[in-house]
Design an enzyme around this catalytic site. Sequence first.
Site, PDB file in Angstrom:
ATOM      1  N   TYR A 195       0.853  -1.197   0.000  1.00 12.39           N
ATOM      2  CA  TYR A 195       0.000   0.000   0.000  1.00 12.39           C
ATOM      3  C   TYR A 195       0.884   1.240   0.000  1.00 12.39           C
ATOM      4  O   TYR A 195       1.832   1.333   0.788  1.00 12.39           O
ATOM      5  CB  TYR A 195      -0.947  -0.005   1.221  1.00 12.39           C
ATOM      6  CG  TYR A 195      -1.927  -1.149   1.090  1.00 12.39           C
ATOM      7  CD1 TYR A 195      -3.099  -1.005   0.353  1.00 12.39           C
ATOM      8  CD2 TYR A 195      -1.629  -2.410   1.605  1.00 12.39           C
ATOM      9  CE1 TYR A 195      -3.959  -2.081   0.152  1.00 12.39           C
ATOM     10  CE2 TYR A 195      -2.479  -3.496   1.415  1.00 12.39           C
ATOM     11  CZ  TYR A 195      -3.639  -3.316   0.681  1.00 12.39           C
ATOM     12  OH  TYR A 195      -4.487  -4.376   0.461  1.00 12.39           O
ATOM     13  N   SER A 196       0.571   2.193  -0.882  1.00  3.21           N
ATOM     14  CA  SER A 196       1.327   3.449  -0.941  1.00  3.21           C
ATOM     15  C   SER A 196       1.027   4.254   0.311  1.00  3.21           C
ATOM     16  O   SER A 196      -0.127   4.285   0.762  1.00  3.21           O
ATOM     17  CB  SER A 196       0.877   4.294  -2.129  1.00  3.21           C
ATOM     18  OG  SER A 196       0.842   3.556  -3.308  1.00  3.21           O
ATOM     19  N   CYS A 354      -0.409   6.873 -11.467  1.00  5.77           N
ATOM     20  CA  CYS A 354      -0.660   5.877 -10.419  1.00  5.77           C
ATOM     21  C   CYS A 354      -2.140   5.500 -10.358  1.00  5.77           C
ATOM     22  O   CYS A 354      -3.015   6.365 -10.458  1.00  5.77           O
ATOM     23  CB  CYS A 354      -0.210   6.444  -9.066  1.00  5.77           C
ATOM     24  SG  CYS A 354      -0.171   5.197  -7.758  1.00  5.77           S
ATOM     25  N   GLU A 394       3.128   3.675 -11.531  1.00  9.07           N
ATOM     26  CA  GLU A 394       2.891   2.625 -10.527  1.00  9.07           C
ATOM     27  C   GLU A 394       1.411   2.276 -10.615  1.00  9.07           C
ATOM     28  O   GLU A 394       0.559   3.003 -10.112  1.00  9.07           O
ATOM     29  CB  GLU A 394       3.262   3.131  -9.134  1.00  9.07           C
ATOM     30  CG  GLU A 394       3.305   2.003  -8.115  1.00  9.07           C
ATOM     31  CD  GLU A 394       4.085   2.391  -6.863  1.00  9.07           C
ATOM     32  OE1 GLU A 394       5.329   2.347  -6.878  1.00  9.07           O
ATOM     33  OE2 GLU A 394       3.427   2.745  -5.874  1.00  9.07           O
ATOM     34  N   TYR A 396      -1.686  -0.923 -10.597  1.00  2.00           N
ATOM     35  CA  TYR A 396      -1.962  -2.254 -10.040  1.00  2.00           C
ATOM     36  C   TYR A 396      -3.410  -2.654 -10.302  1.00  2.00           C
ATOM     37  O   TYR A 396      -4.180  -1.862 -10.815  1.00  2.00           O
ATOM     38  CB  TYR A 396      -1.678  -2.275  -8.524  1.00  2.00           C
ATOM     39  CG  TYR A 396      -2.138  -1.039  -7.763  1.00  2.00           C
ATOM     40  CD1 TYR A 396      -3.442  -0.937  -7.288  1.00  2.00           C
ATOM     41  CD2 TYR A 396      -1.274   0.028  -7.530  1.00  2.00           C
ATOM     42  CE1 TYR A 396      -3.865   0.193  -6.591  1.00  2.00           C
ATOM     43  CE2 TYR A 396      -1.688   1.147  -6.834  1.00  2.00           C
ATOM     44  CZ  TYR A 396      -2.987   1.231  -6.369  1.00  2.00           C
ATOM     45  OH  TYR A 396      -3.399   2.344  -5.685  1.00  2.00           O
TER      46      TYR A 396
HETATM   47  C1  LIG Z   1       3.052  -0.770  -5.393  1.00  2.00           C
HETATM   48  C2  LIG Z   1       1.611  -0.991  -5.026  1.00  2.00           C
HETATM   49  C3  LIG Z   1       0.943  -0.014  -4.316  1.00  2.00           C
HETATM   50  C4  LIG Z   1      -0.405  -0.202  -3.980  1.00  2.00           C
HETATM   51  N1  LIG Z   1      -1.048   0.788  -3.296  1.00  2.00           N
HETATM   52  C5  LIG Z   1      -2.349   0.630  -2.969  1.00  2.00           C
HETATM   53  C6  LIG Z   1      -3.048   1.667  -2.262  1.00  2.00           C
HETATM   54  O1  LIG Z   1      -2.483   2.721  -1.942  1.00  2.00           O
HETATM   55  N2  LIG Z   1      -4.349   1.459  -1.952  1.00  2.00           N
HETATM   56  C7  LIG Z   1      -5.000   0.298  -2.304  1.00  2.00           C
HETATM   57  O2  LIG Z   1      -6.193   0.153  -1.966  1.00  2.00           O
HETATM   58  N3  LIG Z   1      -4.366  -0.695  -2.978  1.00  2.00           N
HETATM   59  C8  LIG Z   1      -3.053  -0.553  -3.302  1.00  2.00           C
HETATM   60  N4  LIG Z   1      -2.401  -1.568  -3.972  1.00  2.00           N
HETATM   61  C9  LIG Z   1      -3.136  -2.824  -4.251  1.00  2.00           C
HETATM   62  C10 LIG Z   1      -3.039  -3.744  -3.004  1.00  2.00           C
HETATM   63  O3  LIG Z   1      -1.698  -4.150  -2.832  1.00  2.00           O
HETATM   64  C11 LIG Z   1      -3.885  -5.009  -3.097  1.00  2.00           C
HETATM   65  O4  LIG Z   1      -3.554  -5.672  -4.284  1.00  2.00           O
HETATM   66  C12 LIG Z   1      -5.379  -4.733  -3.078  1.00  2.00           C
HETATM   67  O5  LIG Z   1      -5.742  -4.064  -1.863  1.00  2.00           O
HETATM   68  C13 LIG Z   1      -6.177  -6.040  -3.160  1.00  2.00           C
HETATM   69  O6  LIG Z   1      -5.723  -6.898  -2.149  1.00  2.00           O
HETATM   70  P1  LIG Z   1      -6.715  -7.911  -1.403  1.00  2.00           P
HETATM   71  O7  LIG Z   1      -5.887  -8.760  -0.523  1.00  2.00           O
HETATM   72  O8  LIG Z   1      -7.831  -7.172  -0.782  1.00  2.00           O
HETATM   73  O9  LIG Z   1      -7.287  -8.740  -2.603  1.00  2.00           O
HETATM   74  P2  LIG Z   1      -6.902 -10.255  -2.967  1.00  2.00           P
HETATM   75  O10 LIG Z   1      -7.405 -11.159  -1.920  1.00  2.00           O
HETATM   76  O11 LIG Z   1      -5.458 -10.296  -3.297  1.00  2.00           O
HETATM   77  O12 LIG Z   1      -7.765 -10.428  -4.273  1.00  2.00           O
HETATM   78  C14 LIG Z   1      -7.357  -9.755  -5.492  1.00  2.00           C
HETATM   79  C15 LIG Z   1      -8.578  -9.535  -6.362  1.00  2.00           C
HETATM   80  O13 LIG Z   1      -9.165 -10.775  -6.701  1.00  2.00           O
HETATM   81  C16 LIG Z   1     -10.554 -10.773  -6.365  1.00  2.00           C
HETATM   82  N5  LIG Z   1     -10.925 -12.087  -5.814  1.00  2.00           N
HETATM   83  C17 LIG Z   1     -10.352 -12.702  -4.747  1.00  2.00           C
HETATM   84  N6  LIG Z   1     -10.926 -13.903  -4.534  1.00  2.00           N
HETATM   85  C18 LIG Z   1     -11.874 -14.045  -5.480  1.00  2.00           C
HETATM   86  C19 LIG Z   1     -12.820 -15.065  -5.813  1.00  2.00           C
HETATM   87  N7  LIG Z   1     -12.893 -16.190  -5.118  1.00  2.00           N
HETATM   88  N8  LIG Z   1     -13.641 -14.855  -6.846  1.00  2.00           N
HETATM   89  C20 LIG Z   1     -13.587 -13.730  -7.577  1.00  2.00           C
HETATM   90  N9  LIG Z   1     -12.731 -12.737  -7.316  1.00  2.00           N
HETATM   91  C21 LIG Z   1     -11.882 -12.892  -6.297  1.00  2.00           C
HETATM   92  C22 LIG Z   1     -10.749  -9.688  -5.330  1.00  2.00           C
HETATM   93  O14 LIG Z   1     -12.015  -9.081  -5.432  1.00  2.00           O
HETATM   94  C23 LIG Z   1      -9.664  -8.710  -5.677  1.00  2.00           C
HETATM   95  O15 LIG Z   1     -10.124  -7.749  -6.593  1.00  2.00           O
HETATM   96  C24 LIG Z   1      -1.065  -1.398  -4.351  1.00  2.00           C
HETATM   97  C25 LIG Z   1      -0.376  -2.377  -5.067  1.00  2.00           C
HETATM   98  C26 LIG Z   1       0.946  -2.186  -5.400  1.00  2.00           C
HETATM   99  C27 LIG Z   1       1.652  -3.260  -6.168  1.00  2.00           C
END
Ligand SMILES: Cc1cc2nc3c(=O)[nH]c(=O)nc-3n(C[C@H](O)[C@H](O)[C@H](O)COP(=O)(O)OP(=O)(O)OC[C@H]3O[C@@H](n4cnc5c(N)ncnc54)[C@H](O)[C@@H]3O)c2cc1C
Length: 396
Positions: A195-196, A354, A394, A396
């Site tokens: 997360y940024s 971003c 950046e 994602y």
């Molecule tokens: C450099 C960088 C900076 C970032 N900064 C931010 C930030 O500032 N703010 C921010 O909010 N995010 C940011 N992100 C994204 C963050 O890291 C996560 O990827 C994001 O919050 C999703 O993570 P999660 O664990 O909630 O989803 P995950 O559990 O990893 O799931 C990923 C996606 O798959 C979908 N999914 C999961 N399971 C299922 C299923 N069974 N069926 C259908 N769909 C499914 C979810 O809805 C989701 O959209 C950043 C990423 C990077 C690489």
Amino acid sequence: MSLIRQHLIDPEICIRCNTCEETCPVDAVTHNDDNYVVDAAKCEYCLDCISPCPTGAIDNWRVVSAPYSLEEQFSWTELPEQEEVDESELTADKGAAIDDEAAALIAVAHQGEGGRARAPASASKPQVNLYTIAKPAIARVVGNYRLTAPEANNDIRHVVLDFGGTAFPILEGQSIGIIPQGTDEKGKPHRMRLYSVSSARDGERPNHNNVALTVKREKIGVASNYICDLKKGDEVKVAGPYGATFLMPNDPEANIIMICTGTGSAPFRGFTERRRRAMPRAAGRLMLFFGARRPEELPYFGPLKKVPADVLDQELVFSRLPDRPKEYVQDRMRKHDEDIAALLEDDNTYIFVCGLKGMEAGVTEALADICRLHGLDWKRVHAAMLETGRFHVETY
Ligand SMILES: Cc1cc2nc3c(=O)[nH]c(=O)nc-3n(C[C@H](O)[C@H](O)[C@H](O)COP(=O)(O)OP(=O)(O)OC[C@H]3O[C@@H](n4cnc5c(N)ncnc54)[C@H](O)[C@@H]3O)c2cc1C
Ligand SMILES: NC(=O)c1ccc[n+]([C@@H]2O[C@H](COP(=O)([O-])OP(=O)(O)OC[C@H]3O[C@@H](n4cnc5c(N)ncnc54)[C@H](OP(=O)(O)O)[C@@H]3O)[C@@H](O)[C@H]2O)c1
Ligand code: SF4
Ligand code: SF4
């Protein structure tokens, strides 16, 4: 060819305080009258020496085929540049695991840069890898507020984490790793997500040891739901900081064009706050193109409206307003073609993109079209910006 990640100390920053030598459990750090150095044959990559170092000199790494010898390191007055190498050939037990998870996520997020990223020359030196998944810092939640309107379809939150007495130095544009509590369906600990930070380097609350995040709740998302549901007082495991190139220039004359959607606004909130606090009468322009479906779904809409125009030139762009055609950030950029072209001709202009991965192509096309319209060659402008650390993506 097998490669190793070699741990090195920056002789230009090190104050020869001996802390690392005292800390290292395997006596890998040694020194002569000139330099403190790390013996590649002894270092076990435990990272115990990283957070106690007062200067960050200890946090330097090069991927090499043959490690620099102690004699070479004793004679250095500056660190060697990183050679061009294929990091996929890193030998598994020779430092490959250090921040590889974060490095891989950041590499994917920076793909849209279209070349090797460099930090702006004037950027402050970031610290990275101070805390790892195995040895995270523990932060406490001091605030969790919904940023989007109650009737909005998305739930974006402003979460403030306090590190108490634990040093967690961070620069605007860097990310932190959050390790969600619990295990997956196979009983393994959940993966870390990045997360940024959306606060400035001196803290969300100035001179407090805290950071703000801007997090969108994803349907069924593990980490985003964990974070969005955190309560005041909860403890959170944090790794990082991460990211050494997506950093703001430390130059009040620099023009910064910031292009984002949704939570991609997080680093730009940090950039704007840094400018406002540290360089209130900066001559360089800050220009923000910020896209959301409707004002209700744009994080920080209320506070943004209060930022004076001489600090931040704001273009808030909405794709789903009733009775209005769909508009994306790249459409609004085209409407400001003259302004953008003039900025692109200035060697002190930086571009940061971003947010949604999907916007990369549209934003790049808009920049290329603006260049064409004004007699510039985007290919050359882009190459020059990349070379001088002035083009950053950046997504994602
Ligand atoms: C450099 C960088 C900076 C970032 N900064 C931010 C930030 O500032 N703010 C921010 O909010 N995010 C940011 N992100 C994204 C963050 O890291 C996560 O990827 C994001 O919050 C999703 O993570 P999660 O664990 O909630 O989803 P995950 O559990 O990893 O799931 C990923 C996606 O798959 C979908 N999914 C999961 N399971 C299922 C299923 N069974 N069926 C259908 N769909 C499914 C979810 O809805 C989701 O959209 C950043 C990423 C990077 C690489
Ligand atoms: N209920 C939940 O828990 C939940 C959680 C997450 C998401 N959501 C859903 O996600 C929706 C959007 O969430 P968000 O506002 O955070 O938005 P987002 O998906 O991050 O999108 C932000 C803005 O970028 C625009 N966009 C999309 N593709 C683009 C492209 N190629 N180039 C440039 N801009 C582009 C979007 O327009 P368009 O979208 O109009 O194309 C929108 O205006 C919500 O309305 C909701 O339906 C719901
Ligand atoms: S702890 Fe840091 S500053 Fe002190 S000697 Fe080691 S590398 Fe140098
Ligand atoms: S990473 Fe661990 S083994 Fe290597 S020098 Fe630092 S403390 Fe010593």
